[in-house]
Design a protein around this motif. Structure first.
Motif, mmCIF file in Angstrom:
data_model
loop_
_atom_site.group_PDB
_atom_site.id
_atom_site.type_symbol
_atom_site.label_atom_id
_atom_site.label_comp_id
_atom_site.label_asym_id
_atom_site.label_seq_id
_atom_site.Cartn_x
_atom_site.Cartn_y
_atom_site.Cartn_z
ATOM 1 N N GLN A 1 103.694 -12.070 38.738
ATOM 2 C CA GLN A 1 103.793 -13.441 38.250
ATOM 3 C C GLN A 1 105.177 -14.012 38.523
ATOM 4 O O GLN A 1 105.309 -15.138 39.018
ATOM 5 N N ALA A 2 106.213 -13.238 38.217
ATOM 6 C CA ALA A 2 107.583 -13.710 38.435
ATOM 7 C C ALA A 2 107.842 -13.948 39.924
ATOM 8 O O ALA A 2 108.456 -14.956 40.316
ATOM 9 N N ARG A 3 107.362 -13.040 40.760
ATOM 10 C CA ARG A 3 107.608 -13.175 42.195
ATOM 11 C C ARG A 3 106.782 -14.303 42.805
ATOM 12 O O ARG A 3 107.247 -15.001 43.715
ATOM 13 N N ALA A 4 105.571 -14.496 42.308
ATOM 14 C CA ALA A 4 104.750 -15.595 42.805
ATOM 15 C C ALA A 4 105.415 -16.937 42.493
ATOM 16 O O ALA A 4 105.479 -17.834 43.352
ATOM 17 N N LEU A 5 105.903 -17.085 41.271
ATOM 18 C CA LEU A 5 106.564 -18.328 40.892
ATOM 19 C C LEU A 5 107.838 -18.547 41.711
ATOM 20 O O LEU A 5 108.156 -19.680 42.088
ATOM 21 N N ALA A 6 108.552 -17.474 42.001
ATOM 22 C CA ALA A 6 109.759 -17.595 42.822
ATOM 23 C C ALA A 6 109.406 -18.014 44.247
ATOM 24 O O ALA A 6 110.104 -18.836 44.861
ATOM 25 N N LYS A 7 108.325 -17.457 44.791
ATOM 26 C CA LYS A 7 107.882 -17.844 46.133
ATOM 27 C C LYS A 7 107.527 -19.322 46.172
ATOM 28 O O LYS A 7 107.924 -20.061 47.084
ATOM 29 N N LEU A 8 106.759 -19.768 45.174
ATOM 30 C CA LEU A 8 106.364 -21.168 45.133
ATOM 31 C C LEU A 8 107.583 -22.081 45.016
ATOM 32 O O LEU A 8 107.656 -23.121 45.683
ATOM 33 N N ALA A 9 108.547 -21.683 44.188
ATOM 34 C CA ALA A 9 109.756 -22.491 44.024
ATOM 35 C C ALA A 9 110.505 -22.612 45.345
ATOM 36 O O ALA A 9 111.040 -23.678 45.681
ATOM 37 N N ASP A 10 110.538 -21.542 46.090
ATOM 38 C CA ASP A 10 111.231 -21.553 47.383
ATOM 39 C C ASP A 10 110.493 -22.443 48.384
ATOM 40 O O ASP A 10 111.079 -23.288 49.052
ATOM 41 N N TRP A 11 109.168 -22.262 48.477
ATOM 42 C CA TRP A 11 108.387 -23.032 49.450
ATOM 43 C C TRP A 11 108.344 -24.517 49.117
ATOM 44 O O TRP A 11 108.287 -25.349 50.027
ATOM 45 N N LEU A 12 108.317 -24.846 47.824
ATOM 46 C CA LEU A 12 108.095 -26.226 47.417
ATOM 47 C C LEU A 12 109.356 -26.967 47.051
ATOM 48 O O LEU A 12 109.304 -28.109 46.580
ATOM 49 N N SER A 13 110.494 -26.351 47.296
ATOM 50 C CA SER A 13 111.762 -27.022 47.009
ATOM 51 C C SER A 13 111.912 -28.251 47.889
ATOM 52 O O SER A 13 111.466 -28.282 49.047
ATOM 53 N N ASP A 14 112.549 -29.297 47.351
ATOM 54 C CA ASP A 14 112.804 -30.484 48.164
ATOM 55 C C ASP A 14 114.148 -30.414 48.866
ATOM 56 O O ASP A 14 114.593 -31.378 49.501
ATOM 57 N N SER A 15 114.823 -29.252 48.781
ATOM 58 C CA SER A 15 116.084 -29.066 49.475
ATOM 59 C C SER A 15 115.804 -28.746 50.944
ATOM 60 O O SER A 15 114.843 -28.046 51.253
#
Length: 317
Positions: free
Chosen positions: A302-316
């Motif tokens: 769960q923690a790693r999935a959320l981290a992956k999503l945060a990385d992919w979906l960042s607007d940076s």
């Protein structure tokens, strides 16, 4: 309001409208109505009606729009059972939807089973007779694309930042949606999606079956390399050591992706398989043979999935 009587009437019109084979449970676009304010009626590329549950963050979206996540349920369906299906999400999807919206993501969850008149794939007496495992993969791929299109059509959503999150059979569907060239699939209907799938930034596929119903190469023969599985965006695949579905992911799809990456000189691992020792299928939902292993797998994944999503979906940039 959609009910079983309306569904049966709609099914009788399927042959006339041409939206699908008689008995597959599909009804024509426009024949299903949302039951509440959190549902929307979609039309997939096969002209089949699909109901989706949607969830968005509180407040106004940022100027760039919310990132979007298409979440795909497993064989247990999206909703709790009933006759007809309940309007209550399974706990797994309620929890994930809350986690995603709290992080600023808009979520669309196509209810592929409910839309075809049943709640749970394991309740075989309720599954339409023509909806076998192959047909299920095809129609669910179209359903997932319809959900992505809905997100893209919503002005509050940034269509350049989309991700997939699938579980079990929904994870297999996510894999199919992310395949780089659906024109190479065996079923000609999937060819229609070759240029129609939105560009996803990535996907998380929890414990999928990777056979993909023979739509792509089912072995490692060099002659079939053009039909090897290869995603257009990275997929993170949390799987379980004791899951019978692991073998095709580990022995077939992971090597296929490596072959194509080497051929195309791509350094990124597009199919990152994480195998959790001692865990079994469904560790994200329940405890199976080893509760401690399942619990540890659940927390870490769960923690790693959320981290992956945060990385992919960042607007940076």
């Amino acid at each position: 309001m959609f009910d079983r009587a309306a569904l049966l009437l709609s099914m009788s019109l399927v042959v006339v409208t041409g939206c699908g084979p008689a008995g597959d449970g599909a009804v024509a676009c426009g024949q299903l109505e949302p039951r509440n304010a959190d549902e929307v009626a979609l039309c997939n590329g096969l002209d089949q009606a699909v109901i989706a549950r949607v969830a968005v963050p509180e407040g106004e979206p940022p100027a760039s729009g919310w990132p979007g996540v298409v979440m795909l349920h497993g064989s247990g369906g999206l909703f709790l059972g009933g006759d007809p299906c309940s309007e209550t999400l399974q706990d797994q999807f309620r929890i994930w939807a809350d986690m995603l919206t709290s992080r600023g993501y808009a979520v669309a969850m196509p209810a592929s089973f409910y839309s075809r008149g049943f709640c749970d794939w394991t309740e075989k007496a309720t599954v339409p007779r023509e909806l076998d495992e192959h047909e299920r993969l095809i129609v669910r791929t179209f359903d997932g694309v319809a959900a992505a299109d809905w997100l893209c059509d919503d002005p509050r959503v940034d269509c350049s930042r989309l991700a997939l999150l699938g579980f079990s059979n929904g994870a297999s569907t996510a894999m199919m949606m992310l395949h780089e060239d659906l024109g190479a699939a065996d079923d000609p209907r999937l060819h229609e999606l070759a240029d129609a799938v939105p560009g996803f930034s990535g996907g998380v596929a929890y414990y999928p079956g990777c056979g993909l119903q023979g739509e792509l190469a089912s072995h490692l023969a060099e002659a079939e390399v053009d039909r090897y599985y290869y995603p257009h965006a990275p997929i993170w695949v949390p799987h379980a050591e004791k899951d019978a579905l692991l073998a095709t992911c580990e022995e077939l799809r992971d090597p296929q992706v490596d072959v194509i990456a080497d051929r195309e000189d791509v350094s990124e691992d597009r199919f990152e398989l994480e195998v959790y020792a001692g865990a079994d299928h469904g560790f994200d939902v329940w405890f199976t043979g080893d509760p401690q292993a399942d619990r540890e797998a659940r927390v870490d994944a769960q923690a790693r999935a959320l981290a992956k999503l945060a990385d992919w979906l960042s607007d940076s940039p």
